[in-house]
Design a protein around this motif. Sequence first.
Motif, mmCIF file in Angstrom:
data_model
loop_
_atom_site.group_PDB
_atom_site.id
_atom_site.type_symbol
_atom_site.label_atom_id
_atom_site.label_comp_id
_atom_site.label_asym_id
_atom_site.label_seq_id
_atom_site.Cartn_x
_atom_site.Cartn_y
_atom_site.Cartn_z
ATOM 1 N N GLY A 1 44.526 -5.924 -41.496
ATOM 2 C CA GLY A 1 44.210 -6.551 -42.084
ATOM 3 C C GLY A 1 45.050 -7.554 -43.033
ATOM 4 O O GLY A 1 44.302 -8.777 -44.014
ATOM 5 N N PHE A 2 45.125 -8.536 -41.720
ATOM 6 C CA PHE A 2 45.955 -9.304 -41.729
ATOM 7 C C PHE A 2 45.248 -10.421 -41.676
ATOM 8 O O PHE A 2 44.728 -10.280 -41.019
ATOM 9 C CB PHE A 2 47.513 -9.932 -40.747
ATOM 10 N N ASP A 3 45.473 -12.127 -42.839
ATOM 11 C CA ASP A 3 44.697 -12.787 -42.627
ATOM 12 C C ASP A 3 44.912 -13.667 -40.932
ATOM 13 O O ASP A 3 44.078 -14.813 -40.756
ATOM 14 C CB ASP A 3 44.874 -13.325 -44.308
ATOM 15 N N GLY A 4 46.168 -13.660 -40.631
ATOM 16 C CA GLY A 4 45.922 -14.424 -38.693
ATOM 17 C C GLY A 4 46.589 -15.954 -39.460
ATOM 18 O O GLY A 4 46.648 -16.561 -38.412
ATOM 19 N N ILE A 5 47.239 -16.294 -40.334
ATOM 20 C CA ILE A 5 47.807 -17.482 -40.620
ATOM 21 C C ILE A 5 49.564 -16.953 -40.161
ATOM 22 O O ILE A 5 49.680 -15.965 -40.639
ATOM 23 C CB ILE A 5 47.058 -18.529 -42.543
ATOM 24 N N ALA A 6 49.664 -18.434 -40.365
ATOM 25 C CA ALA A 6 51.350 -18.207 -40.702
ATOM 26 C C ALA A 6 51.952 -18.660 -41.357
ATOM 27 O O ALA A 6 51.991 -19.621 -42.002
ATOM 28 C CB ALA A 6 51.626 -19.169 -38.968
ATOM 29 N N HIS A 7 52.332 -17.640 -42.262
ATOM 30 C CA HIS A 7 52.896 -17.634 -43.296
ATOM 31 C C HIS A 7 54.138 -18.096 -43.997
ATOM 32 O O HIS A 7 53.875 -18.980 -44.793
ATOM 33 C CB HIS A 7 52.985 -16.106 -43.900
#
Length: 176
Positions: A34-40
């Motif tokens: 479910g991770f959004d794929g941005i570089a946190h």
Amino acid sequence: MTDAGTGSPSVAPGFDDLLEANRKYSETEFSTGGFDGIAHAGVAIVTCMDSRIDPLRLVGLQPGDAKIFRNPGGRVTAAALEALVLGVHLLNVKRILVVPHTRCAMASNSEAELRERVGASAGQDASWQQFNVVTDQRAALLADVRAVRTHPLVPESVAVGGFLYDVDSGLLQQLA
């Protein structure tokens, strides 16, 4: 490799151990569903494909914190620039690290030596294959950092640094 009956690609043998390890990973360690794929953490790292490099852990990051682009020698190629531009504009990248490493095969062999070694391993002529060896690692790193910093689609607000990773000590040395 295709299935003779259907003409469709067939499943290649030899991956059962890795698939089993993946099943165990999925059941016991996987946590980014479910991770959004941005570089946190707002970080992108361009580094070598060398298996001695753990790009996230070497700077204290975790999965989901950074975008990683790997290739032989850790060079800023056209494909790396494409990934960085996407990262900067769509994936929260605010800092870019370019990280080649010590004892890299791409920096310690000539183009001719790599062609010879690959040709011997393949049992055929590899003189046509380009490997993009690095004759001066420091100069190549500085040129790569400059290529990112001056790219028209990478804003000046993005910090771009060049680092050499020592595979024997685990330390980064900032060179640019």
